[in-house]
Write a protein that holds these residues in place. Structure first.
Motif, PDB file in Angstrom:
ATOM      1  N   HIS A  74       0.833  -1.202   0.000  1.00 15.48           N
ATOM      2  CA  HIS A  74       0.000   0.000   0.000  1.00 15.48           C
ATOM      3  C   HIS A  74       0.866   1.250   0.000  1.00 15.48           C
ATOM      4  O   HIS A  74       0.560   2.223  -0.723  1.00 15.48           O
ATOM      5  N   ALA A  75       1.920   1.250   0.787  1.00 18.32           N
ATOM      6  CA  ALA A  75       2.796   2.420   0.858  1.00 18.32           C
ATOM      7  C   ALA A  75       3.430   2.708  -0.500  1.00 18.32           C
ATOM      8  O   ALA A  75       3.509   3.866  -0.937  1.00 18.32           O
ATOM      9  N   TYR A  76       3.888   1.675  -1.193  1.00 14.75           N
ATOM     10  CA  TYR A  76       4.543   1.870  -2.488  1.00 14.75           C
ATOM     11  C   TYR A  76       3.570   2.362  -3.560  1.00 14.75           C
ATOM     12  O   TYR A  76       3.953   3.119  -4.453  1.00 14.75           O
ATOM     13  N   ILE A  77       2.322   1.935  -3.468  1.00 12.63           N
ATOM     14  CA  ILE A  77       1.313   2.426  -4.404  1.00 12.63           C
ATOM     15  C   ILE A  77       0.932   3.866  -4.079  1.00 12.63           C
ATOM     16  O   ILE A  77       0.814   4.719  -4.963  1.00 12.63           O
ATOM     17  N   ASP A  78       0.759   4.135  -2.799  1.00 13.28           N
ATOM     18  CA  ASP A  78       0.333   5.459  -2.354  1.00 13.28           C
ATOM     19  C   ASP A  78       1.425   6.508  -2.535  1.00 13.28           C
ATOM     20  O   ASP A  78       1.124   7.678  -2.816  1.00 13.28           O
ATOM     21  N   GLN A  79       2.681   6.095  -2.388  1.00 11.85           N
ATOM     22  CA  GLN A  79       3.797   7.037  -2.471  1.00 11.85           C
ATOM     23  C   GLN A  79       4.917   6.419  -3.300  1.00 11.85           C
ATOM     24  O   GLN A  79       5.888   5.880  -2.760  1.00 11.85           O
ATOM     25  N   PRO A  80       4.836   6.500  -4.629  1.00  6.07           N
ATOM     26  CA  PRO A  80       5.834   5.883  -5.506  1.00  6.07           C
ATOM     27  C   PRO A  80       7.256   6.390  -5.269  1.00  6.07           C
ATOM     28  O   PRO A  80       8.229   5.703  -5.600  1.00  6.07           O
ATOM     29  N   GLY A  81       7.389   7.560  -4.669  1.00  2.00           N
ATOM     30  CA  GLY A  81       8.710   8.082  -4.378  1.00  2.00           C
ATOM     31  C   GLY A  81       9.516   7.183  -3.455  1.00  2.00           C
ATOM     32  O   GLY A  81      10.758   7.248  -3.455  1.00  2.00           O
ATOM     33  N   LEU A  82       8.851   6.334  -2.675  1.00  2.00           N
ATOM     34  CA  LEU A  82       9.560   5.391  -1.815  1.00  2.00           C
ATOM     35  C   LEU A  82      10.378   4.409  -2.645  1.00  2.00           C
ATOM     36  O   LEU A  82      11.514   4.068  -2.292  1.00  2.00           O
ATOM     37  N   VAL A  83       9.804   3.954  -3.741  1.00  2.00           N
ATOM     38  CA  VAL A  83      10.514   3.017  -4.611  1.00  2.00           C
ATOM     39  C   VAL A  83      11.631   3.735  -5.374  1.00  2.00           C
ATOM     40  O   VAL A  83      12.729   3.197  -5.546  1.00  2.00           O
ATOM     41  N   GLU A  84      11.371   4.958  -5.802  1.00  2.00           N
ATOM     42  CA  GLU A  84      12.412   5.721  -6.492  1.00  2.00           C
ATOM     43  C   GLU A  84      13.589   5.974  -5.560  1.00  2.00           C
ATOM     44  O   GLU A  84      14.758   5.928  -5.983  1.00  2.00           O
ATOM     45  N   ALA A  85      13.304   6.242  -4.292  1.00  2.00           N
ATOM     46  CA  ALA A  85      14.381   6.431  -3.319  1.00  2.00           C
ATOM     47  C   ALA A  85      15.171   5.139  -3.135  1.00  2.00           C
ATOM     48  O   ALA A  85      16.411   5.161  -3.024  1.00  2.00           O
ATOM     49  N   ALA A  86      14.471   4.000  -3.107  1.00  2.00           N
ATOM     50  CA  ALA A  86      15.153   2.707  -2.976  1.00  2.00           C
ATOM     51  C   ALA A  86      16.068   2.443  -4.160  1.00  2.00           C
ATOM     52  O   ALA A  86      17.187   1.929  -4.006  1.00  2.00           O
ATOM     53  N   ARG A  87      15.609   2.802  -5.348  1.00  2.00           N
ATOM     54  CA  ARG A  87      16.450   2.652  -6.539  1.00  2.00           C
ATOM     55  C   ARG A  87      17.720   3.497  -6.428  1.00  2.00           C
ATOM     56  O   ARG A  87      18.824   3.041  -6.738  1.00  2.00           O
TER      57      ARG A  87
END
Length: 272
Positions: A74-87
């Motif tokens: 849910h967090a990754y869908i709601d805030q895609p910037g979390l995944v971009e930060a992980a990248r």
């Protein structure tokens, strides 16, 4: 008939390379094949891998992997910037850590990368007002990885924590983009203050092992903090500080200390 071309959304070179590396592991180390399939090859996107792996690490008898996976998804869908930060974090480790020669390593093995992704979840929950769940994630991250970052701390993209043992970052601390730090770093307060009381670390800063930065002070962009230093006062941009208490001992030595990872003190014996 018109040729169908893949869109940018469906082309993901980073994910493609991770899958190739995972497939290589299954060939060269068959005993790890089940783990690699479950952690990486079973999934369709890097988002799915991140949520699976972090949930798997954080799970305990108190909180199941399934529940944590649902929260992360849910967090990754709601805030895609979390995944971009992980990248960005993954690329930071790959480019700056000489022990990292494959992108698969941070995902599977490096606790610094995993701990920061767990913190990013805790920060997300904190911002959503889910304070108790955020504290739970902080607790598990500290127990598992020896990295204790308050959910209120703000961490930029492209963070690399080498070795990641005994890291402490306080509630009102801010860490900029493209920062590198080694083990046993503390971004702490100086007493029992309850307001804004922790360091503000700029972009591109390199913090050596065991450095302690204390109080609501600014660490300027592209500066270097020597290993074992105790920093109690503001550090200007592009400077190197060392000592107890830390003092300016020279220039930073390059335009991006966090990326060069140069820990030698120019003209002196020793490292930062």
């Amino acid at each position: 008939m018109a040729t169908t071309h893949p869109t940018l959304k469906t082309v993901d070179p980073l994910w493609s390379r991770i899958r190739l590396e995972a497939e290589e592991v299954t060939r060269t180390e068959p005993l790890m094949a089940a783990m690699v399939h479950a952690s990486i090859l079973y999934h369709k996107t890097l988002d799915n891998v991140l949520s699976f792996r972090i949930a798997q690490k954080l799970a305990s008898d108190e909180m199941s992997q399934l529940i944590l996976r649902e929260i992360l998804d849910h967090a990754y869908i709601d805030q895609p910037g979390l995944v971009e930060a992980a990248r960005a974090d993954m690329m930071a480790v790959f480019e700056r850590d000489p022990a990292c020669n494959r992108l698969i390593q941070p995902l599977l093995f490096f606790k610094g990368f995993q701990a920061i992704q767990a913190h990013r979840l805790a920060r997300y929950l904190w911002e959503k007002g889910r304070r108790d769940m955020a504290y739970f994630v902080q607790m598990r991250t500290s127990e598992l990885f020896g990295v204790d970052v308050h959910p209120g701390a703000r961490i930029g993209r492209g963070l690399m924590i080498d070795h990641a043992h005994s890291i402490v970052i306080g509630e009102t601390a801010v860490v900029g983009d493209n920062v590198s730090m080694l083990h046993s770093v503390t971004l702490g307060g100086t007493g029992k203050e309850h307001d804004d009381r922790h360091p503000k670390v700029g972009d591109g800063v390199l913090i050596g092992a065991g450095a302690k930065i204390l109080g609501n002070i600014r660490i300027g962009n592209c500066s270097r903090i020597a290993s074992g230093s105790v920093v109690l006062h503001e550090v200007p941009p592009c400077k190197t500080v060392a000592g107890v208490p830390a003092k300016i001992v020279g220039e930073a030595g390059c335009s991006e200390p966090s990326k060069s990872m140069d820990q030698l003190l120019a003209g002196q014996i020793g490292t930062i």
